[in-house]
Structures are given as C-alpha cells and as structure tokens.
Design a protein around this motif. Sequence first.
Motif, PDB file in Angstrom:
ATOM      1  N   ASP A 165       0.566  -1.202  -0.006  1.00 13.56           N
ATOM      2  CA  ASP A 165      -0.198   0.049  -0.002  1.00 13.56           C
ATOM      3  C   ASP A 165       0.940   1.236  -0.057  1.00 13.56           C
ATOM      4  OD1 ASP A 165       0.882  -0.299   2.588  1.00 13.56           O
ATOM      5  OD2 ASP A 165      -0.890  -0.070   3.676  1.00 13.56           O
ATOM      6  N   ARG A 166       2.198   1.116   0.090  1.00 15.07           N
ATOM      7  CA  ARG A 166       2.986   2.206  -0.041  1.00 15.07           C
ATOM      8  C   ARG A 166       3.597   2.233  -1.266  1.00 15.07           C
ATOM      9  NH1 ARG A 166       7.355   1.027   4.405  1.00 15.07           N
ATOM     10  NH2 ARG A 166       8.279   2.833   3.449  1.00 15.07           N
ATOM     11  N   THR A 167       3.535   1.484  -2.065  1.00 15.00           N
ATOM     12  CA  THR A 167       4.134   1.387  -3.487  1.00 15.00           C
ATOM     13  C   THR A 167       3.520   2.765  -4.444  1.00 15.00           C
ATOM     14  OG1 THR A 167       4.487  -0.924  -3.481  1.00 15.00           O
ATOM     15  CG2 THR A 167       4.422   0.473  -5.577  1.00 15.00           C
ATOM     16  N   ARG A 168       4.294   3.353  -4.908  1.00 15.95           N
ATOM     17  CA  ARG A 168       3.872   4.466  -5.622  1.00 15.95           C
ATOM     18  C   ARG A 168       4.333   4.592  -7.053  1.00 15.95           C
ATOM     19  NH1 ARG A 168       0.912   4.517  -2.094  1.00 15.95           N
ATOM     20  NH2 ARG A 168       0.302   5.886  -0.614  1.00 15.95           N
ATOM     21  N   PRO A 196      -2.159  -2.246  -9.114  1.00 14.11           N
ATOM     22  CA  PRO A 196      -3.236  -1.301  -8.858  1.00 14.11           C
ATOM     23  C   PRO A 196      -3.259  -0.096  -9.625  1.00 14.11           C
ATOM     24  CG  PRO A 196      -2.283  -2.022  -6.749  1.00 14.11           C
ATOM     25  CD  PRO A 196      -1.427  -2.728  -7.876  1.00 14.11           C
ATOM     26  N   ALA A 197      -4.429   0.483 -10.009  1.00 12.14           N
ATOM     27  CA  ALA A 197      -4.376   1.672 -10.946  1.00 12.14           C
ATOM     28  C   ALA A 197      -3.909   2.830 -10.422  1.00 12.14           C
ATOM     29  CB  ALA A 197      -6.069   1.681 -11.433  1.00 12.14           C
ATOM     30  N   ASN A 198      -3.549   2.899  -9.039  1.00 10.34           N
ATOM     31  CA  ASN A 198      -3.324   4.097  -8.355  1.00 10.34           C
ATOM     32  C   ASN A 198      -1.610   4.179  -8.180  1.00 10.34           C
ATOM     33  OD1 ASN A 198      -3.061   2.235  -6.513  1.00 10.34           O
ATOM     34  ND2 ASN A 198      -3.519   3.852  -4.769  1.00 10.34           N
ATOM     35  N   VAL A 199      -0.820   3.187  -9.011  1.00 11.02           N
ATOM     36  CA  VAL A 199       0.623   3.153  -8.936  1.00 11.02           C
ATOM     37  C   VAL A 199       0.975   3.350 -10.327  1.00 11.02           C
ATOM     38  CG1 VAL A 199       2.477   1.529  -8.790  1.00 11.02           C
ATOM     39  CG2 VAL A 199       0.746   1.174  -7.084  1.00 11.02           C
ATOM     40  N   VAL A 200       1.894   4.212 -10.371  1.00  7.87           N
ATOM     41  CA  VAL A 200       2.511   4.914 -11.697  1.00  7.87           C
ATOM     42  C   VAL A 200       3.742   3.803 -12.101  1.00  7.87           C
ATOM     43  CG1 VAL A 200       3.946   6.574 -13.047  1.00  7.87           C
ATOM     44  CG2 VAL A 200       2.239   7.159 -11.113  1.00  7.87           C
ATOM     45  N   VAL A 201       3.286   3.339 -13.284  1.00  5.54           N
ATOM     46  CA  VAL A 201       4.482   2.314 -14.008  1.00  5.54           C
ATOM     47  C   VAL A 201       5.068   2.904 -15.162  1.00  5.54           C
ATOM     48  CG1 VAL A 201       4.628   0.092 -15.168  1.00  5.54           C
ATOM     49  CG2 VAL A 201       2.805   0.197 -13.706  1.00  5.54           C
ATOM     50  N   VAL A 202       6.199   3.144 -14.818  1.00  5.86           N
ATOM     51  CA  VAL A 202       7.228   3.803 -16.061  1.00  5.86           C
ATOM     52  C   VAL A 202       7.791   2.907 -16.722  1.00  5.86           C
ATOM     53  CG1 VAL A 202       9.197   5.461 -16.215  1.00  5.86           C
ATOM     54  CG2 VAL A 202       7.867   5.881 -14.452  1.00  5.86           C
ATOM     55  N   ILE A 203       7.663   3.001 -18.318  1.00  3.88           N
ATOM     56  CA  ILE A 203       8.227   2.183 -18.985  1.00  3.88           C
ATOM     57  C   ILE A 203       9.430   2.904 -19.679  1.00  3.88           C
ATOM     58  CG2 ILE A 203       7.982   0.807 -20.993  1.00  3.88           C
ATOM     59  CD1 ILE A 203       5.232   0.373 -20.409  1.00  3.88           C
ATOM     60  N   ASP A 204      10.611   2.582 -19.073  1.00  7.49           N
ATOM     61  CA  ASP A 204      11.692   3.219 -19.658  1.00  7.49           C
ATOM     62  C   ASP A 204      12.351   2.774 -21.003  1.00  7.49           C
ATOM     63  OD1 ASP A 204      14.275   4.502 -19.800  1.00  7.49           O
ATOM     64  OD2 ASP A 204      14.819   4.176 -17.691  1.00  7.49           O
ATOM     65  N   GLU A 205      12.107   3.227 -21.849  1.00  7.39           N
ATOM     66  CA  GLU A 205      12.474   2.899 -23.260  1.00  7.39           C
ATOM     67  C   GLU A 205      13.837   3.782 -24.020  1.00  7.39           C
ATOM     68  OE1 GLU A 205       8.652   0.894 -25.092  1.00  7.39           O
ATOM     69  OE2 GLU A 205       8.814   3.158 -25.368  1.00  7.39           O
TER      70      GLU A 205
END
Length: 376
Positions: A165-168, A196-205
């Motif tokens: 629940d702390r993952t951002r 979870p939809a409230n966690v930002v996922v960065v795709i580093d390309e």
Amino acid sequence: MTSNNSQSTEAAAGISPRSVLGKLPRYAAGKPPTVLEGVQSYKLSSNENPLPPLPAVLTAIRDRTDINRYPDPATTSLRGELASFLGVPAEDIVTGAGSLGALNQILAAFAGQNDFDAPDEVIYAWRSFEAYPICVGLAGAESRPVPVRVDGTHDLDAMAAAVTDRTRVILLCTPNNPTGPALPAAAVEEFLIRVPANVVVVIDEAYQEFVRDAGVVDGLEMYRRYPNVIVLRTFSKAHGLAGLRVGYSVSQPGLTAHLRMSAVPFAVSQIAETAAVASLQHFDEVAERVQGIVDERVRVVEGLRELGWKIPEAQGNFVWLALGESTPDFAAQADLQGLSVRAFGTEGVRVSIGEPEANTRFLALCAGYPVAPGGC
C-alpha cells in the motif's frame, strides 16, 4: 592569521548533509580508455552512439547565437515535432534534461517523503539502470529492488508481488540496462492488469530504437490503454545527442498535469531543442545509422556465442557478460587492449557496441580470455 580557506573549511565541517546521502551508491560514469602509443583506443563503457550527430543537426545548431536568452520553458517546437512523429497529443509530452531528468521529474511528482507517513516505495528490477536507487533516494522515497532472473530478464511476477500500500511508482527498463533483454508485450500487459491503478508504471525505453524483436512491448501502446503508464525516452542514444541532454516522458493528461508542476524550468536549452527537432526531421538517416549499430550488435552476439559465451538476449546497443568474480580482471585486460568497458563490481561487464574495429578487438579479447566462457 587564519586564512579564509581554513575558516571556510572549519565552518563547513559543522554542516551535515541529509542522512540519505550516506546510504546512496555513487553514480559511476563510464571511464575513458587508456591512451596507448600506436594503438587507437575506444570507449565502450557508456552506451554512447559512436557516431556524431547528423550533419543536418550540426548545421541547425551552428548559427544559434541567442544563448544569452532563456530557452522556451514549454519546448513548444520540440513537443510539436514529437507529437507529429509519435502520433500523440503535444499536451501529453513533458521534456527534461535527458531521460534521467525526465525520470527525476516523475519521482518528484509521485514518490517521496510525505508529511507524517512512512516514505513512498519505488519498485524496480535489479540489476538495472544504476541511477535508479540514487534518484529514488534523493526523492525521499525507499527503493524496493527485485532481482532479475538468471537470464537478465525482469521477474514481473516477483515485482507484482512486491507491491504494497506504500508503492507509488514501478520502473520497467526495457531493454534492461545493463543486462540487455527487452520486455514482451504480453507479459507487460498482464503485469499492468495486476498492478493497482493508483500506482504509476514507468516504461523506460531509452534504447527503444535498437529493438528488433517484434514481440517486445511498445510503451506508447500501453500509455494509450492504461492511464497509470508513463513512457520515458531519450535523444541520447539513437540520435547521438547525449551531451545535449534531451529526454521526455509521455503520459495521459491526468499525469502530465502533475509532471508540469515538477518539471525543472528551462531544462532543455534552445540548442538542444533545435538539435532534437532537426534530428527528428531527418529520422530516416538516424534509422540508417541505428541499423548499422544493430548489424554490429548481431555480429558481436553471434561471435560471442560461437566462442561459447553464454550471454543474455541483447536488444540495446550493448552486451552483458556475467563474469562474476572475474569482472575486475576482464575490465583490466580490456584496458590493456585500449578498450574501456563498464564493470559492475563482481557481477559482470557491460560492453557498448562501438566502431567496427573496437568490436573486432573486443571479440579477440573474449576469444583469448582464460575464464571458461561456457560458465559466464
């Protein structure tokens, strides 16, 4: 009489930095090669493009004389050119000083130390881009590294299981630097469904232009379908503009509104913006150069495997040798041959694809290296 320098030193001795600085690793830039008499030395330690910018780029920036003025803070020209090139709205693009600068803006907006709660968490594969733990720590967040598999790929199941629940923010590096494999599209989509939809996922390309596997994830496709995805790209690698520091992120308006708040003002100079626009306008020439590097990568990978080396899939402009305890020795032997490579402790060596002669010399070194290649 006490000198001003001595007084300054004594005064500074009582000043303490943030405690996090003592816990962070230091970023180690690729070292230049040793200069050897009568031998051309090559730098293969920084994943740089061995070719200079396109002639059209050099012509475009040659006559810029307005550097006494601040650049356009909105990088309007570059964002417009990128919008047309990528097929995305210009409003979805936020530029930064290289992809690393753009990443720092993302972390500043979405992960850090909150008023009264425990620090946010950022998950990433490890080993991956060595700046990740530094950037996360300086943002005030806590790193949650998840080991890569033996073949150098992300363990997406373990990364999904690490979410709390702390993952951002979660960072996905594809192709992964320094190990080389890229993430399959189907695996990333399954991962995004689990996160979870409230966690930002960065795709580093950062190395996207060098990918030749048709099944690899396309960050832009994921950004269009998942509002929590941010795509990270750069002009440093394929375009050969590493020294000008131009990168950008692409995300939907719900995220870019926050990223514009955290963006560093004037991060992209007018010279850098002009160079990036000119390079995009001549992308057919960029692509031709990139294909030349890819062809050399194929030659190097095939050559290593013919010699018996076991190496991960290489989709960037570099290869990874998991040398273990022999890592420092291999780097030293390469230096004696006029080649600088990037050694990571006792884990392995990353070698950038460089000039053909440099690549040939690297293969010759691997052919004669005393460690049994089948075990690396």
